[in-house]
Motif scaffolding. Structure first.
Motif, PDB file in Angstrom:
ATOM      1  N   GLY A   1       0.830  -1.200   0.000  1.00  0.00           N
ATOM      2  CA  GLY A   1       0.000   0.000   0.000  1.00  0.00           C
ATOM      3  C   GLY A   1       0.864   1.249   0.000  1.00  0.00           C
ATOM      4  N   LEU A   2       0.217   2.384  -0.191  1.00  0.00           N
ATOM      5  CA  LEU A   2       0.915   3.673  -0.238  1.00  0.00           C
ATOM      6  C   LEU A   2       1.628   3.975   1.076  1.00  0.00           C
ATOM      7  N   SER A   3       2.589   4.847   0.998  1.00  0.00           N
ATOM      8  CA  SER A   3       3.214   5.390   2.204  1.00  0.00           C
ATOM      9  C   SER A   3       2.122   6.058   3.044  1.00  0.00           C
ATOM     10  N   GLY A   4       2.089   5.774   4.321  1.00  0.00           N
ATOM     11  CA  GLY A   4       1.077   6.367   5.189  1.00  0.00           C
ATOM     12  C   GLY A   4      -0.254   5.647   5.197  1.00  0.00           C
TER      13      GLY A   4
ATOM     14  N   GLU B   1      -1.916  11.171   2.344  1.00  0.00           N
ATOM     15  CA  GLU B   1      -1.188  12.429   2.249  1.00  0.00           C
ATOM     16  C   GLU B   1      -1.539  13.355   3.422  1.00  0.00           C
ATOM     17  N   ALA B   2      -2.779  13.281   3.869  1.00  0.00           N
ATOM     18  CA  ALA B   2      -3.181  14.094   5.021  1.00  0.00           C
ATOM     19  C   ALA B   2      -2.471  13.621   6.283  1.00  0.00           C
ATOM     20  N   ARG B   3      -2.295  12.303   6.401  1.00  0.00           N
ATOM     21  CA  ARG B   3      -1.554  11.764   7.549  1.00  0.00           C
ATOM     22  C   ARG B   3      -0.084  12.147   7.449  1.00  0.00           C
ATOM     23  N   ASP B   4       0.522  11.764   6.337  1.00  0.00           N
ATOM     24  CA  ASP B   4       1.935  12.042   6.033  1.00  0.00           C
ATOM     25  C   ASP B   4       2.839  11.881   7.266  1.00  0.00           C
ATOM     26  N   PRO B   5       2.832  10.686   7.882  1.00  0.00           N
ATOM     27  CA  PRO B   5       3.524  10.512   9.169  1.00  0.00           C
ATOM     28  C   PRO B   5       5.024  10.799   9.097  1.00  0.00           C
ATOM     29  N   LYS B   6       5.598  10.651   7.912  1.00  0.00           N
ATOM     30  CA  LYS B   6       7.043  10.863   7.784  1.00  0.00           C
ATOM     31  C   LYS B   6       7.378  12.176   7.065  1.00  0.00           C
ATOM     32  N   GLY B   7       6.322  12.936   6.731  1.00  0.00           N
ATOM     33  CA  GLY B   7       6.551  14.210   6.040  1.00  0.00           C
ATOM     34  C   GLY B   7       7.054  14.058   4.613  1.00  0.00           C
ATOM     35  N   LEU B   8       6.843  12.855   4.048  1.00  0.00           N
ATOM     36  CA  LEU B   8       7.425  12.578   2.730  1.00  0.00           C
ATOM     37  C   LEU B   8       6.578  13.129   1.587  1.00  0.00           C
ATOM     38  N   TYR B   9       5.245  13.119   1.762  1.00  0.00           N
ATOM     39  CA  TYR B   9       4.382  13.662   0.699  1.00  0.00           C
ATOM     40  C   TYR B   9       4.675  15.145   0.493  1.00  0.00           C
ATOM     41  N   LYS B  10       4.874  15.824   1.606  1.00  0.00           N
ATOM     42  CA  LYS B  10       5.187  17.256   1.538  1.00  0.00           C
ATOM     43  C   LYS B  10       6.450  17.471   0.705  1.00  0.00           C
ATOM     44  N   LEU B  11       7.466  16.667   0.986  1.00  0.00           N
ATOM     45  CA  LEU B  11       8.725  16.771   0.236  1.00  0.00           C
ATOM     46  C   LEU B  11       8.515  16.420  -1.235  1.00  0.00           C
ATOM     47  N   ALA B  12       7.690  15.397  -1.476  1.00  0.00           N
ATOM     48  CA  ALA B  12       7.453  14.968  -2.853  1.00  0.00           C
ATOM     49  C   ALA B  12       6.706  16.049  -3.632  1.00  0.00           C
ATOM     50  N   ARG B  13       5.699  16.657  -2.980  1.00  0.00           N
ATOM     51  CA  ARG B  13       4.929  17.726  -3.638  1.00  0.00           C
ATOM     52  C   ARG B  13       5.817  18.926  -3.926  1.00  0.00           C
ATOM     53  N   ALA B  14       6.800  19.131  -3.061  1.00  0.00           N
ATOM     54  CA  ALA B  14       7.720  20.262  -3.250  1.00  0.00           C
ATOM     55  C   ALA B  14       8.820  19.920  -4.256  1.00  0.00           C
TER      56      ALA B  14
END
Lengths: 207, 207
Positions: free
Chosen positions: A37-40, A142-155
């Motif tokens: 499954g997806l990250s998070g 992405e709302a959970r983003d427990p490791k902050g990785l989606y934020k980095l990916a979006r950036a």
């Protein structure tokens, strides 16, 4: 006696203590519970909860966590497609060894590509590979983003991130699907219960 | 939270069921028994005998056989020095996982280079790596030649064969040495007994 592709002169060694004896000792059957499954999406949460639930029943499990393996066995691998494939292949081979040892091996990896997962399935007798799909919407993960990785990916600071700029291919015929209920996820205990019920029904919790 | 060489964004996952719980369940302590020696020195024989002896005592072991792993996890590797090193590294990493799972992991590989073995030792808390040296003279191994490999090596049909045209570096400070008595080898039971006695003395057969 047999030979293999890359190396001749390799002989298969058999031992008098085999899988049946180990399964008898443990009073369970070895298998691989492969959580994808997806990250998070809750893979690690389910893996932990499942190993706890099995432990309370006196069953021996071992979690192969994708991130943890990248610190050891797979530390020479990056995130290029061929590296991801080799990462999954090695994890599948190790999971197979643990199942052969009689353990309930819980592999927890994004494992986004269907072909890679199917290759792992093909390593084992079919019923011994139990694919668990964490079917959670991207928005939730992405709302959970427990490791902050989606934020980095979006950036744009992480390239090739699954769900953002690299595909996730959902299973077609998985054994277990963990679903959300209108954006609300089942609790860890409920998720683990779903897997334990399956294992019990299929006879893995006795030898 | 930590990062590793080849890949950032890798997080270490911890579970509430850990090594102590698994060891309690199994009533033993996880460790690696690493058997090294020439081809034909009796490594596999000892590994089998040891796993049988442990089984009769209700202890769970698992044998990682060098030849068997080359059919699966290490099937992409050949016999060049860097391939041998990677072969040993991966085996060491997997052995470490099995020890962490609470099993007595018996690794049986020629593992001719001291540095490669020491790297595996360094992966584990020191007391958990038990090096067993099959100290058998080359002549004896060659006379046995159970797989017919020495014959091929002498005929030049195998290159880089340990003991013939590739070095075997004996351990300097191994935990256990299996010796012959004037060319006569101990029986499998006697060899296994030597290891079991060691494991018992060091407390590995209880949790």
């Amino acid at each position: 006696m047999s030979t293999v592709s890359n190396s001749t002169n390799i002989f298969w060694q058999d031992c008098q203590v085999g899988r049946p004896e180990r399964q008898k000792l443990l009073n369970q059957k070895g298998c691989v519970v492969w959580i994808t499954g997806l990250s998070g999406s809750g893979k690690s949460t389910l893996a932990c909860s499942l190993s706890r639930e099995l432990y309370t029943r006196g069953k021996l499990s071992y979690v192969l966590d994708g991130d943890n393996l990248r610190h050891g066995l797979n530390k020479d691998l990056g995130f290029l497609p061929e590296d991801r494939t080799e990462n999954i292949r090695r994890t599948g081979e190790v999971a197979k060894l643990f199942a052969d040892a009689g353990l309930i091996c819980v592999a927890s990896l994004i494992s986004p590509y269907r072909r890679d997962r199917d290759n792992c399935r093909a390593m084992l007798p079919d019923a011994n590979f139990i694919e668990v799909y964490m079917n959670m919407p991207l928005q939730l993960c992405e709302a959970r983003d427990p490791k902050g990785l989606y934020k980095l990916a979006r950036a744009g600071k992480i390239k090739g991130f699954t769900g953002i700029d690299d595909p996730y291919e959902p299973p077609i015929n998985c054994e277990i699907e963990i679903k959300h209920d209108d954006g609300v996820c089942p609790t860890p205990t409920v998720m683990a219960g779903q897997v334990v019920t399956y294992l019990e029904k299929k006879g893995f919790l006795e030898h």
